[in-house]
Scaffold this motif. Structure first.
Motif, PDB file in Angstrom:
ATOM      1  N   LEU A  30      -6.966  -4.261  -2.283  1.00  0.00           N
ATOM      2  CA  LEU A  30      -6.401  -5.455  -2.897  1.00  0.00           C
ATOM      3  C   LEU A  30      -5.365  -5.059  -3.946  1.00  0.00           C
ATOM      4  O   LEU A  30      -5.579  -4.139  -4.733  1.00  0.00           O
ATOM      5  CB  LEU A  30      -7.538  -6.246  -3.565  1.00  0.00           C
ATOM      6  N   GLY A  31      -4.207  -5.738  -3.938  1.00  0.00           N
ATOM      7  CA  GLY A  31      -3.270  -5.604  -5.031  1.00  0.00           C
ATOM      8  C   GLY A  31      -2.303  -4.440  -4.983  1.00  0.00           C
ATOM      9  O   GLY A  31      -1.595  -4.198  -5.959  1.00  0.00           O
ATOM     10  N   ASP A  33       0.046  -1.755  -1.850  1.00  0.00           N
ATOM     11  CA  ASP A  33       0.665  -1.820  -0.537  1.00  0.00           C
ATOM     12  C   ASP A  33       0.370  -0.534   0.207  1.00  0.00           C
ATOM     13  O   ASP A  33      -0.414   0.304  -0.281  1.00  0.00           O
ATOM     14  CB  ASP A  33       2.170  -2.109  -0.632  1.00  0.00           C
ATOM     15  N   HIS A  58       0.716  -8.939   0.601  1.00  0.00           N
ATOM     16  CA  HIS A  58       0.987  -7.730  -0.162  1.00  0.00           C
ATOM     17  C   HIS A  58       2.217  -7.025   0.407  1.00  0.00           C
ATOM     18  O   HIS A  58       2.516  -7.150   1.603  1.00  0.00           O
ATOM     19  CB  HIS A  58      -0.205  -6.767  -0.091  1.00  0.00           C
ATOM     20  N   MET A 140       0.938 -11.752 -12.110  1.00  0.00           N
ATOM     21  CA  MET A 140       0.150 -10.532 -11.928  1.00  0.00           C
ATOM     22  C   MET A 140       0.001  -9.726 -13.214  1.00  0.00           C
ATOM     23  O   MET A 140      -0.997  -9.012 -13.387  1.00  0.00           O
ATOM     24  CB  MET A 140       0.760  -9.668 -10.836  1.00  0.00           C
ATOM     25  N   LEU A 171       0.851  -3.209  -8.147  1.00  0.00           N
ATOM     26  CA  LEU A 171       0.023  -4.361  -8.503  1.00  0.00           C
ATOM     27  C   LEU A 171       0.885  -5.499  -9.051  1.00  0.00           C
ATOM     28  O   LEU A 171       0.755  -6.655  -8.632  1.00  0.00           O
ATOM     29  CB  LEU A 171      -1.022  -3.934  -9.528  1.00  0.00           C
ATOM     30  N   THR A 174       2.949  -7.398  -6.462  1.00  0.00           N
ATOM     31  CA  THR A 174       2.230  -8.173  -5.450  1.00  0.00           C
ATOM     32  C   THR A 174       2.417  -9.668  -5.695  1.00  0.00           C
ATOM     33  O   THR A 174       2.417 -10.137  -6.838  1.00  0.00           O
ATOM     34  CB  THR A 174       0.729  -7.816  -5.477  1.00  0.00           C
ATOM     35  N   TYR A 179      -2.203 -12.361  -3.576  1.00  0.00           N
ATOM     36  CA  TYR A 179      -3.343 -11.746  -4.254  1.00  0.00           C
ATOM     37  C   TYR A 179      -4.480 -12.759  -4.386  1.00  0.00           C
ATOM     38  O   TYR A 179      -5.640 -12.454  -4.105  1.00  0.00           O
ATOM     39  CB  TYR A 179      -2.888 -11.256  -5.626  1.00  0.00           C
ATOM     40  N   CYS A 183      -8.291 -12.631  -2.935  1.00  0.00           N
ATOM     41  CA  CYS A 183      -9.458 -12.805  -3.806  1.00  0.00           C
ATOM     42  C   CYS A 183     -10.397 -13.874  -3.244  1.00  0.00           C
ATOM     43  O   CYS A 183     -11.627 -13.728  -3.285  1.00  0.00           O
ATOM     44  CB  CYS A 183      -9.014 -13.197  -5.209  1.00  0.00           C
TER      45      CYS A 183
END
Length: 262
Positions: A30-31, A33, A58, A140, A171, A174, A179, A183
């Protein structure tokens, strides 16, 4: 970088390595690439054809509806575009959640499975919902400092600021909506029953100092998956970045081991 349409979203991917080498699909956290896997690429390319891609929402991939099943469908669309029927799957964090879904529901696509710094169920959902609201409201950068603190140990953050800054840049770049959608997929996920059906030989990697997916989550994966082994690295959540050589060696040794694991 080529892309493939999966549902209504374009998924950007890349393929490197010898066409005749065994295929290894890399699924990032997550967050970030697909560049998260850069530290492992030289080692992995020695023996494998590498397929890696930006998870929807992403990197260069589009934003769209998101669930763990949809993320797995994206991964299989990438394999189809690369004309690969089955591959080894190595996923970290969200990537591991995606990979375990594929191994449980589409076992014909999975040869061996590496589940890294991940979990089959990661409550409380309220934590994820509050994070979704925060990034949608403030962007972000509102979550980046706290996330980076969980991703890397204090020692690594102080000794390797350039490596930390590179991941923090991913991050912050993103899409907040992408994101947030991911989640939401994690918040809704509970694969504790499904993973008991996984038959692929499985490596579980855990960071000894990982506050996001602690050791108990990795032990639960090993307890549920019959043909599994556990490796604990001295790292926090992004163990492949914090301990790149050890991570690559653990995965490489596992993929080259005899079929019947000890």
């Amino acid at each position: 970088m080529p892309s493939v349409r999966s549902g209504s979203v374009d998924i950007h991917y890349e393929v490197q390595g010898r066409a005749e080498a065994p295929a290894l699909l890399l699924l990032h956290s997550l967050g970030v690439d697909l560049g998260m896997w850069d530290p492992q690429m030289p080692d992995f390319l020695r023996h494998h054809r590498i397929i890696r891609y930006d998870v929807r929402g992403h990197g260069r991939s589009g934003v769209g509806e998101c669930s763990i099943e949809i993320l797995a469908q994206d991964a299989m669309a990438v394999l189809d575009a690369a004309q690969i029927v089955k591959a080894h799957w190595c996923g970290l964090s969200l990537g591991g959640m995606t990979a375990m879904w594929a191994a449980a529901h589409r076992p014909e696509r999975v040869v061996r499975l590496a589940l890294c710094n991940t979990s089959a169920h990661l409550p409380p959902a309220a934590l994820w919902h509050s994070r979704m609201e925060l990034v949608r409201r403030e962007g972000m950068r509102a979550v980046a400092p706290a996330v980076i603190e969980r991703w890397f140990t204090a020692g690594f953050r102080s000794s390797q600021p350039e490596k930390v800054a590179r991941i923090e840049g991913m991050l912050e770049a993103t899409s907040p909506e992408g994101y947030a959608a991911a989640c939401g997929a994690i918040a809704a996920m509970n694969q504790l029953c499904d993973i008991r059906g996984i038959t692929a030989p499985t490596l579980v990697i855990c960071g000894a100092e990982d506050p996001a997916t602690p050791l108990a989550h990795s032990q639960a994966l090993c307890d549920a998956i019959a043909d599994s082994r556990l490796v604990v690295l001295p790292a926090a959540h992004l163990s492949n970045v914090e301990r790149p050589q050890e991570f690559a060696a653990a995965v490489g040794d596992f993929l080259s081991a005899p079929v019947n694991l000890p």
